[in-house]
Scaffold this motif. Structure first.
Motif, PDB file in Angstrom:
ATOM      1  N   LYS A  44       0.820  -1.213   0.000  1.00 16.89           N
ATOM      2  CA  LYS A  44       0.000   0.000   0.000  1.00 16.89           C
ATOM      3  C   LYS A  44       0.853   1.262   0.000  1.00 16.89           C
ATOM      4  N   GLN A  45       2.072   1.169   0.507  1.00 17.81           N
ATOM      5  CA  GLN A  45       2.959   2.332   0.509  1.00 17.81           C
ATOM      6  C   GLN A  45       3.469   2.635  -0.900  1.00 17.81           C
ATOM      7  N   ASP A  46       3.703   1.591  -1.699  1.00 21.02           N
ATOM      8  CA  ASP A  46       4.201   1.776  -3.069  1.00 21.02           C
ATOM      9  C   ASP A  46       3.081   1.932  -4.097  1.00 21.02           C
ATOM     10  N   PHE A  47       2.021   1.185  -3.924  1.00 19.90           N
ATOM     11  CA  PHE A  47       0.886   1.191  -4.843  1.00 19.90           C
ATOM     12  C   PHE A  47      -0.397   1.396  -4.036  1.00 19.90           C
ATOM     13  N   PRO A  48      -0.791   2.623  -3.743  1.00 18.84           N
ATOM     14  CA  PRO A  48      -1.989   2.829  -2.915  1.00 18.84           C
ATOM     15  C   PRO A  48      -3.227   2.143  -3.494  1.00 18.84           C
ATOM     16  N   PHE A  49      -3.988   1.527  -2.615  1.00 15.60           N
ATOM     17  CA  PHE A  49      -5.232   0.849  -2.958  1.00 15.60           C
ATOM     18  C   PHE A  49      -6.027   0.682  -1.685  1.00 15.60           C
ATOM     19  N   PHE A  50      -7.268   0.236  -1.809  1.00 11.58           N
ATOM     20  CA  PHE A  50      -8.123  -0.033  -0.655  1.00 11.58           C
ATOM     21  C   PHE A  50      -8.413  -1.523  -0.578  1.00 11.58           C
ATOM     22  N   ILE A  51      -8.426  -2.051   0.627  1.00 10.58           N
ATOM     23  CA  ILE A  51      -8.923  -3.395   0.895  1.00 10.58           C
ATOM     24  C   ILE A  51     -10.231  -3.210   1.661  1.00 10.58           C
ATOM     25  N   HIS A  52     -11.337  -3.657   1.074  1.00  8.41           N
ATOM     26  CA  HIS A  52     -12.644  -3.519   1.714  1.00  8.41           C
ATOM     27  C   HIS A  52     -13.012  -4.768   2.517  1.00  8.41           C
ATOM     28  N   ALA A  53     -12.447  -5.897   2.172  1.00 11.12           N
ATOM     29  CA  ALA A  53     -12.665  -7.143   2.912  1.00 11.12           C
ATOM     30  C   ALA A  53     -11.552  -8.101   2.523  1.00 11.12           C
ATOM     31  N   TYR A  54     -11.217  -9.000   3.455  1.00  9.70           N
ATOM     32  CA  TYR A  54     -10.230 -10.024   3.141  1.00  9.70           C
ATOM     33  C   TYR A  54     -10.509 -11.269   3.961  1.00  9.70           C
ATOM     34  N   CYS A  55     -10.023 -12.376   3.469  1.00 14.35           N
ATOM     35  CA  CYS A  55     -10.038 -13.634   4.202  1.00 14.35           C
ATOM     36  C   CYS A  55      -8.868 -14.468   3.689  1.00 14.35           C
ATOM     37  N   LEU A  56      -8.003 -14.817   4.607  1.00  8.76           N
ATOM     38  CA  LEU A  56      -6.865 -15.669   4.268  1.00  8.76           C
ATOM     39  C   LEU A  56      -7.178 -17.073   4.770  1.00  8.76           C
ATOM     40  N   MET A  57      -7.426 -17.967   3.853  1.00 12.23           N
ATOM     41  CA  MET A  57      -7.706 -19.359   4.183  1.00 12.23           C
ATOM     42  C   MET A  57      -6.391 -20.132   4.092  1.00 12.23           C
ATOM     43  N   PRO A  58      -6.314 -21.334   4.648  1.00 12.16           N
ATOM     44  CA  PRO A  58      -5.038 -22.058   4.626  1.00 12.16           C
ATOM     45  C   PRO A  58      -4.456 -22.262   3.227  1.00 12.16           C
ATOM     46  N   ASN A  59      -5.311 -22.467   2.213  1.00  8.50           N
ATOM     47  CA  ASN A  59      -4.765 -22.727   0.878  1.00  8.50           C
ATOM     48  C   ASN A  59      -5.186 -21.726  -0.192  1.00  8.50           C
ATOM     49  N   HIS A  60      -5.840 -20.647   0.200  1.00  2.00           N
ATOM     50  CA  HIS A  60      -6.201 -19.615  -0.771  1.00  2.00           C
ATOM     51  C   HIS A  60      -6.503 -18.292  -0.069  1.00  2.00           C
ATOM     52  N   ILE A  61      -6.601 -17.238  -0.876  1.00  2.00           N
ATOM     53  CA  ILE A  61      -6.891 -15.918  -0.333  1.00  2.00           C
ATOM     54  C   ILE A  61      -8.069 -15.293  -1.080  1.00  2.00           C
ATOM     55  N   HIS A  62      -8.753 -14.392  -0.387  1.00  2.00           N
ATOM     56  CA  HIS A  62      -9.811 -13.563  -0.961  1.00  2.00           C
ATOM     57  C   HIS A  62      -9.522 -12.121  -0.570  1.00  2.00           C
ATOM     58  N   LEU A  63      -9.538 -11.226  -1.541  1.00  2.00           N
ATOM     59  CA  LEU A  63      -9.382  -9.809  -1.285  1.00  2.00           C
ATOM     60  C   LEU A  63     -10.468  -9.055  -2.043  1.00  2.00           C
ATOM     61  N   LEU A  64     -11.123  -8.122  -1.381  1.00  2.00           N
ATOM     62  CA  LEU A  64     -12.025  -7.195  -2.054  1.00  2.00           C
ATOM     63  C   LEU A  64     -11.235  -5.904  -2.171  1.00  2.00           C
ATOM     64  N   LEU A  65     -10.653  -5.699  -3.346  1.00  2.00           N
ATOM     65  CA  LEU A  65      -9.620  -4.701  -3.557  1.00  2.00           C
ATOM     66  C   LEU A  65     -10.093  -3.628  -4.536  1.00  2.00           C
ATOM     67  N   GLU A  66      -9.885  -2.370  -4.147  1.00  2.00           N
ATOM     68  CA  GLU A  66     -10.198  -1.238  -5.016  1.00  2.00           C
ATOM     69  C   GLU A  66      -8.893  -0.557  -5.407  1.00  2.00           C
ATOM     70  N   THR A  67      -8.683  -0.432  -6.695  1.00  2.00           N
ATOM     71  CA  THR A  67      -7.456   0.192  -7.187  1.00  2.00           C
ATOM     72  C   THR A  67      -7.579   1.710  -7.127  1.00  2.00           C
ATOM     73  N   LYS A  68      -6.425   2.355  -7.169  1.00  2.00           N
ATOM     74  CA  LYS A  68      -6.391   3.814  -7.301  1.00  2.00           C
ATOM     75  C   LYS A  68      -5.735   4.153  -8.632  1.00  2.00           C
ATOM     76  N   GLU A  69      -4.406   4.059  -8.676  1.00  2.00           N
ATOM     77  CA  GLU A  69      -3.686   4.450  -9.894  1.00  2.00           C
ATOM     78  C   GLU A  69      -2.870   3.318 -10.499  1.00  2.00           C
ATOM     79  N   GLU A  70      -2.915   2.156  -9.902  1.00  2.00           N
ATOM     80  CA  GLU A  70      -2.174   0.992 -10.411  1.00  2.00           C
ATOM     81  C   GLU A  70      -3.151  -0.148 -10.669  1.00  2.00           C
TER      82      GLU A  70
END
Length: 182
Positions: A44-70
């Motif tokens: 986030k320091q190099d590429f600003p963005f928003f995370i609106h929700a996340y879940c890290l499961m043992p074998n996969h990830i979910h991110l609800l991600l909003e981009t800004k400029e990247e």
């Protein structure tokens, strides 16, 4: 054959998923999860963005991600390449940690945005890892319940703005409703 270009524009929101190679675990202990979360913060320091929700499961990830400029590819490449180096070094492995490319689903409405957040937060319940979403530690759901922001990694205001007061309570009721998932 060239890869098909992915749709991106500043402000685009995605439900991003990525799975461990061969469906193997990508997180073995607290330190692994914490390292991944730390990489999100560093990115986030190099590429600003928003995370609106996340879940890290043992074998996969979910991110609800909003981009800004990247585009999301730059963001995920930053996080996953560094995590793969960390993971392979820690466990004395070589090769891919993640199975193929990440999967972005473009969010094109508030309804889909809310359904994606509910899906992400209910993932550990659906996997029968816990009976209540707030009991799963590596999810942003408890932050929505208690109002805490996770070291500026999580942005809850957009989700909560879609509910009337008391918005946190109404969001939690929405998540916990029994309804067919997306």
């Amino acid at each position: 054959m060239a890869r098909k270009a992915r749709i991106w524009f500043p402000g685009a929101i995605y439900h991003i998923t990525a799975r461990g190679n061969r469906r193997d675990s990508i997180f073995h202990d607290f330190h692994d999860y914490q390292s991944y979360m730390g990489l999100i913060g560093s990115c986030k320091q190099d590429f600003p963005f928003f995370i609106h929700a996340y879940c890290l499961m043992p074998n996969h990830i979910h991110l609800l991600l909003e981009t800004k400029e990247e585009p999301p590819g730059n963001i995920i490449k930053f996080i996953h390449s560094r995590y793969a180096i960390y993971f392979n070094k820690r466990y004395e492995l070589t090769g891919h940690v993640f199975q193929g490319r990440y999967h972005p689903k473009l969010i094109n409405s508030n309804d889909y945005f809310l359904k994606a957040s509910r899906y992400i937060h209910l993932n550990p319940v659906e996997a029968k890892m816990t009976s209540k979403p707030e009991h799963y530690f590596w999810s942003s759901y408890s932050n929505y319940m208690d109002g805490s922001e996770e070291k500026s990694i999580l942005e809850t205001s957009r989700v909560l703005s879609l509910f009337q007061e008391p918005c946190r309570k109404k969001y939690c009721t929405y998540v916990e409703q029994i309804e067919k998932r997306i």
